[in-house]
Design an enzyme around this catalytic site. Structure first.
Site, PDB file in Angstrom:
ATOM      1  N   LYS A 108       0.866  -1.198   0.000  1.00  0.00           N
ATOM      2  CA  LYS A 108       0.000   0.000   0.000  1.00  0.00           C
ATOM      3  C   LYS A 108       0.887   1.227   0.000  1.00  0.00           C
ATOM      4  CE  LYS A 108      -3.896  -2.065   2.245  1.00  0.00           C
ATOM      5  NZ  LYS A 108      -4.613  -2.053   3.505  1.00  0.00           N
ATOM      6  N   HIS A 147       2.078   6.622   2.829  1.00  0.00           N
ATOM      7  CA  HIS A 147       1.407   7.921   2.729  1.00  0.00           C
ATOM      8  C   HIS A 147       1.946   8.933   3.736  1.00  0.00           C
ATOM      9  CE1 HIS A 147      -0.869   6.860   6.247  1.00  0.00           C
ATOM     10  NE2 HIS A 147      -1.372   5.787   5.649  1.00  0.00           N
ATOM     11  N   HIS A 188       2.611   7.981   7.294  1.00  0.00           N
ATOM     12  CA  HIS A 188       3.836   7.223   7.541  1.00  0.00           C
ATOM     13  C   HIS A 188       5.056   8.135   7.472  1.00  0.00           C
ATOM     14  CE1 HIS A 188       1.078   4.020   5.823  1.00  0.00           C
ATOM     15  NE2 HIS A 188       1.242   3.691   7.089  1.00  0.00           N
TER      16      HIS A 188
HETATM   17  N1  ARG Z   1       0.550   0.007   9.912  1.00  0.00           N
HETATM   18  C1  ARG Z   1      -0.341   0.886  10.610  1.00  0.00           C
HETATM   19  C2  ARG Z   1      -0.977   1.863   9.636  1.00  0.00           C
HETATM   20  O1  ARG Z   1      -0.430   2.127   8.602  1.00  0.00           O
HETATM   21  C3  ARG Z   1       0.351   1.687  11.672  1.00  0.00           C
HETATM   22  C4  ARG Z   1       0.863   0.848  12.815  1.00  0.00           C
HETATM   23  C5  ARG Z   1       0.944   1.636  14.082  1.00  0.00           C
HETATM   24  N2  ARG Z   1       1.456   0.889  15.178  1.00  0.00           N
HETATM   25  C6  ARG Z   1       0.777   0.028  15.947  1.00  0.00           C
HETATM   26  N3  ARG Z   1       1.407  -0.612  16.885  1.00  0.00           N
HETATM   27  N4  ARG Z   1      -0.514  -0.132  15.774  1.00  0.00           N
HETATM   28  O2  ARG Z   1      -2.046   2.381   9.920  1.00  0.00           O
END
Ligand code: ARG
Length: 634
Positions: free
Chosen positions: A167, A170, A173
């Site tokens: 994905k 964005h 991130h």
């Molecule tokens: N991969 C998730 C996202 O893009 C963020 C992860 C954040 N960290 C966690 N421990 N939930 O939305």
């Protein structure tokens, strides 16, 4: 003189004696600690107040014209005191000829203190020179026992970036990456043992779907060459197909057709089955998924390197053990934390947490009715696992404020499971949205595309001045660094929680408080050193008492603040705290050049001024590196 000499001279005390007398007092790394300690010592007999109380109540001023340190007498909370009266009395009794302070200035209840310039200038510049890249670091903050380093450092985990494979990487991130990288640097510089974890989104039915797409449309060459884009395109393609298929099935159903065969064979169902194979640890299914993951990580690492970021661990949702989740699931049922609802398991917070808070936490599902775990379930297990594995003292999750509720639910469940002490060690560092982010080439927001666009833009700007352009050894590399600085500085300019609009024109401008301007200011001090052509010995032997002009003294007053600014940043955890300081410094520098000519001045003056600018170069560079920027010299 060294700070140590100065302490002996003004108080007759060794640094150890000062450190014993005052909390977290380390003048050998922070000159202001000496200034505070001395002030408290002088005020002790005058006021009859506990000098520790004075020490901890000394405040920064909002600008140098208001002094270097201030004491609002009311902050001492003395019974029945007339604070304005006290301020006046104490100021009158303050010695006329203190070695390092001018006579205080009083306004109402405030006492303002100004440093004398000669001792300041002649102790701070050598300290900055001696510490170099270490100036601003503090090895004590992260010690388990500040008095006994042999007891070791405290453990910090910073979890950040955490993109989802296949994905787009964005804006959320990107912000997590920038802020997380900065926080990790900050704590490392403060003496903590920091572990940087990237918790990838790399698990779930969508990775079954992605595998189906690869089998149908995948291209080995493209996967090797550009895994991130290839996987993304495969994902987009199959998602579109799946959506069309769903539409078709719905229409047929409405028309009264029997769709059971279609459903049983649908992409959605195939993806579910494929993902089931993954969770059952089918070797072929896992091998394909692992290749996608590994190739993506190789690419992520390249991009992170451009941002001066590395991780100690690429963990991810896939790494959470199903067995452990089962166990915790059973425990939650046994403790009455979750309950069944139409075959699924959910946590009804309103029944567990009294009042508004319970309602606000809503009713998240932790097990779907087909038995599969969810994002939240994985986070619960992962957190408990990290606690066992790393014995951390503190953990920071750098995640967008869109997930505020998710993290609140997570921490509360950990608490309800009987681990309040673990929940208390965790902190969600959140941030707002980036608006209007898209690339010039199209709509997809991959980080690499953004960085390329911004670098191109910087390159265009650089080309406009041909003479200067020709002096840069690696224009493309410099354009890339400036582009990255543009993006990062814009991101860090406001408070984290604020949304901001991605504005390519504004961020790449050399005017205003931008990344390119900060880099320009750094390169400019660098160029003075090159032109002056003085050796380190020249600078070390400079007669610093020649620095008498207000412009010179004010720069030193700001240099003296840097370790305090870092300490304050450990409280705010806001990159803008550092950035605001750095921009103040660049403004002070730029308005000083006309007054403090280096090249062309008489040799001794030249040496002294160069020593000043060299110290400023060190502090600007230290601040920029703390933020994750790569300072340019040209
Ligand atoms: N991969 C998730 C996202 O893009 C963020 C992860 C954040 N960290 C966690 N421990 N939930 O939305």
């Amino acid at each position: 003189p060294s700070i140590e000499d100065l302490a002996k001279k003004v108080d007759g005390l060794s640094l150890d004696a000062l450190a014993d007398k005052y909390p977290a007092c380390h003048p050998e790394i922070n000159p202001l600690d000496l200034y505070r300690a001395h002030l408290a010592n002088v005020l002790e007999p005058i006021t009859g107040v506990d000098p520790k109380l004075i020490y901890t109540n000394l405040q920064w001023t909002s600008s140098l014209d208001k002094g270097d340190l201030a004491l609002p007498t009311a902050s001492l909370r003395l019974k029945g005191a007339k604070y304005d009266q006290l301020a006046k009395e104490w100021a009158e009794k303050f010695p006329e000829n203190d070695a390092i302070y001018e006579k205080p200035v009083v306004s109402g209840i405030h006492m303002s203190f100004f440093y004398r310039s000669v001792p300041l200038v002649s102790s701070v510049i050598p300290l900055v020179r001696e510490k170099g890249a270490e100036y601003g670091r503090n090895p004590y903050h992260g010690l388990r026992d500040p008095k006994d380093p042999s007891k070791g450092k405290k453990n910090m985990i910073v979890e950040f970036s955490s993109p989802n494979i296949a994905k787009p990487f964005h804006a959320g991130h990107l912000r997590s990456t920038i802020i997380g990288g900065f926080l990790a640097n900050l704590y490392e510089g403060a003496g903590w043992n920091v572990r940087r974890i990237n918790y990838l989104g790399d698990w779930g039915k969508q990775y079954g779907l992605l595998a189906l797409s690869y089998v149908k449309y995948g291209d080995e060459d493209q996967l090797q060459k550009d895994p991130i884009n290839h996987l993304f395109h495969l994902y987009v393609r199959i998602s579109a197909e799946m959506a069309a298929e769903k539409d078709d099935i719905t229409k047929r159903k409405e028309a009264g057709e029997d769709v059971s065969a279609l459903e049983a064979n649908s992409l959605d169902e195939q993806a579910r089955q494929y993902f089931k194979k993954m969770t059952d640890r089918d070797p072929d299914a896992l091998a394909m998924w692992k290749r996608f993951r590994d190739l993506s990580i190789v690419r992520y690492k390249e991009t992170y390197a451009r941002l001066n970021i590395r991780f100690d661990e690429y963990s991810g949702e896939s790494q959470v053990s199903e067995d452990e989740m089962d166990k915790i699931g059973d425990e939650m049922v046994a403790k009455g934390i979750c309950k069944e609802d139409k075959g699924a398991q959910l946590v009804d917070f309103s029944a567990l947490v009294p009042g508004k808070e319970g309602k606000r936490l809503e009713k998240p599902i932790v097990r779907k009715k087909d038995g599969t775990a969810l994002y939240l379930t994985r986070d619960i297990s992962e957190l408990l696992n990290r606690d066992k594995k790393y014995n951390f003292d503190h953990m920071i999750y750098v995640v967008a404020s869109a997930q505020d509720l998710h993290l609140k639910q997570l921490f509360k469940i950990i608490e309800l499971l009987g681990h309040k002490e673990i929940a208390d060690k965790c902190q969600h560092i959140n941030f707002g949205l980036v608006l209007g982010m898209s690339t010039r080439r199209g709509t997809v927001k991959f980080l690499d595309d953004i960085l390329r666009d911004v670098a191109d833009k910087m390159h265009e700007t650089m080309r406009k001045n041909e003479t200067k352009y020709n002096q840069v050894a690696d224009p493309a590399g410099t354009a890339d660094t400036l582009g990255i600085s543009s993006v990062m500085v814009q991101d860090m300019s406001g408070k984290r929680i604020n949304n901001y609009t991605f504005n390519m024109e504004a961020m790449t401008s050399f005017e205003g408080d931008t990344g390119p301007y900060l880099q320009y200011a750094h390169a400019r001090v660098s160029s003075i050193r090159r032109k002056a052509n003085l050796s380190d010995e020249d600078l070390a032997s400079a007669d610093l008492s020649l620095l008498t002009e207000p412009h010179a003294v004010n720069i030193v007053r700001m240099l003296a603040q840097w370790p305090d600014q870092v300490q304050n940043t450990l409280k705010t955890l806001e990159p803008t705290t550092v950035l605001t300081y750095l921009f103040k410094m660049t403004h002070a520098l730029s308005s000083s050049y006309d007054h403090l000519q280096v090249v062309g001045s008489e040799r001794e003056l030249m040496k002294a001024r160069m020593a000043l600018y060299d110290a400023a170069h060190t502090v600007l560079g230290n601040g920029m590196r703390l933020l994750g920027l790569s300072p340019v010299e040209r």
